[in-house]
Design an enzyme around this catalytic site. Structure first.
Site, PDB file in Angstrom:
ATOM      1  N   ASN A  62       0.836  -1.196   0.000  1.00 23.06           N
ATOM      2  CA  ASN A  62       0.000   0.000   0.000  1.00 23.06           C
ATOM      3  C   ASN A  62       0.874   1.249   0.000  1.00 23.06           C
ATOM      4  O   ASN A  62       2.074   1.196   0.273  1.00 23.06           O
ATOM      5  CB  ASN A  62      -0.903  -0.005   1.235  1.00 23.06           C
ATOM      6  N   CYS A  71      -4.348  -7.430  -4.539  1.00 21.63           N
ATOM      7  CA  CYS A  71      -5.039  -6.239  -5.033  1.00 21.63           C
ATOM      8  C   CYS A  71      -5.606  -6.568  -6.406  1.00 21.63           C
ATOM      9  O   CYS A  71      -4.861  -6.952  -7.308  1.00 21.63           O
ATOM     10  CB  CYS A  71      -4.069  -5.060  -5.113  1.00 21.63           C
ATOM     11  N   GLU A 212      -9.671   2.657   0.853  1.00 19.37           N
ATOM     12  CA  GLU A 212      -8.840   1.457   0.961  1.00 19.37           C
ATOM     13  C   GLU A 212      -7.960   1.460   2.206  1.00 19.37           C
ATOM     14  O   GLU A 212      -7.390   2.493   2.569  1.00 19.37           O
ATOM     15  CB  GLU A 212      -7.939   1.321  -0.277  1.00 19.37           C
ATOM     16  N   ARG A 213      -7.879   0.308   2.812  1.00 17.33           N
ATOM     17  CA  ARG A 213      -6.995   0.103   3.948  1.00 17.33           C
ATOM     18  C   ARG A 213      -5.549   0.368   3.516  1.00 17.33           C
ATOM     19  O   ARG A 213      -5.040  -0.239   2.596  1.00 17.33           O
ATOM     20  CB  ARG A 213      -7.139  -1.344   4.439  1.00 17.33           C
ATOM     21  N   CYS A 221     -11.161  -0.018  -6.829  1.00 18.98           N
ATOM     22  CA  CYS A 221     -10.546  -1.130  -6.101  1.00 18.98           C
ATOM     23  C   CYS A 221     -11.094  -2.420  -6.691  1.00 18.98           C
ATOM     24  O   CYS A 221     -12.312  -2.641  -6.691  1.00 18.98           O
ATOM     25  CB  CYS A 221     -10.860  -1.039  -4.607  1.00 18.98           C
TER      26      CYS A 221
END
Length: 279
Positions: A62, A71, A212-213, A221
């Site tokens: 990330n 992802c 998104e985390r 996403c």
């Protein structure tokens, strides 16, 4: 270090050929490389690595430097990257990820350019212990949490990574940035979660807004689109083929009995070279 900047429906990444570079030198620099003002900029960074059992290994990080299991948009970009760079020249790829082995089917034109990618995502998990969400029962569907004194209904599923899906009746029902950021780190999710606000448009079409985390607000996403379509089919009785309108583009999700198929394009934005010592 050479890199390729790519995006899938506006979800953008830096792609790196890890066969050429030392992973230990790259990982500590990811947060700075993904910074949109002082770095290259991106929602994440993806590294192609050798796999002992499959065609190639994908490591995904990330933009905050944390490592993610998988992802969906990233793996589509990754598939185009490894094919067109000649790392693995196959139309069907078996890709090793931290979320298990994923299959990518590439649609290649006569100029040997990948025009569309279909990702098959399996290993769907509904049990709270697998998603890592603190709720009672044998699933995390139609549960409640409270943010700023307001009760919100959500459903969670694990599709490579954990996703919380919140159905909405109008686009501005929630402030995506404010509420999404609070749900991401809500105590009910000990390992945090991705958050998707989903507006059904018809039996086979939705609009989605994503927090998104580890990356924050993103224009799309892939696993979030897949999770949202899956739960639209399961909970709302919608079609098994759903068009997903993300903020950065369109995707298509097909829901099967034990897996989903995510279809869409991936685009190269530009390529460049960075001096890692400056980061």
């Amino acid at each position: 270090m050479e890199f390729t900047k790519m995006h899938g429906a506006g979800n953008d990444f830096l792609l790196v050929d890890g066969f050429k570079y030392n992973l230990d030198e790259i990982v500590p620099k990811i947060k700075k490389l993904c910074d949109r003002r002082f770095g290259v900029g991106g929602d994440g960074l993806i590294i192609a690595l050798p796999s002992t059992e499959y065609d190639v290994k994908m490591f995904y990080y990330n933009s905050d430097g944390s490592q993610g299991e998988m992802c969906g948009n990233g793996i589509r970009c990754f598939s185009k990257f490894v094919y067109e760079k000649g790392i693995v020249k196959k139309n069907t790829l078996k890709i090793e990820t931290l979320a298990g082995v994923q299959t990518a089917v590439l649609e290649v034109n006569e100029d040997d350019i990948v025009e569309k990618i279909e990702i098959e995502i399996g290993n769907i998990k509904y049990e709270p212990k697998d998603i890592v969400v603190n709720v009672e029962g044998d699933n995390a569907l139609n549960k409640k949490l409270t943010v700023d004194g307001k009760e919100i209904t959500f459903s969670s599923v694990f599709l490579g990574v954990p996703h919380a899906v919140i159905f909405i009746d109008k686009e501005d029902e929630y402030d995506v940035n404010e509420i999404g950021s609070k749900i991401e780190v809500h105590p009910i999710f000990p390992k945090k979660t991705n958050v998707n606000f989903v507006l059904p448009l018809s039996k086979n079409e939705i609009k989605i807004f994503t927090w998104e985390r580890g990356a924050g607000r993103t224009l799309a996403c892939g696993t979030g689109s897949s999770s949202s379509a899956l739960l639209c089919h399961k909970l709302k009785g919608m079609s098994d083929v759903i068009k997903v309108n993300a903020e950065g583009g369109q995707l298509e999700v097909q829901v099967l009995e034990d897996r989903v198929k995510l279809r869409g394009t991936a685009e190269i934005t530009f390529e460049g070279i960075v001096d890692l010592e400056k980061y």
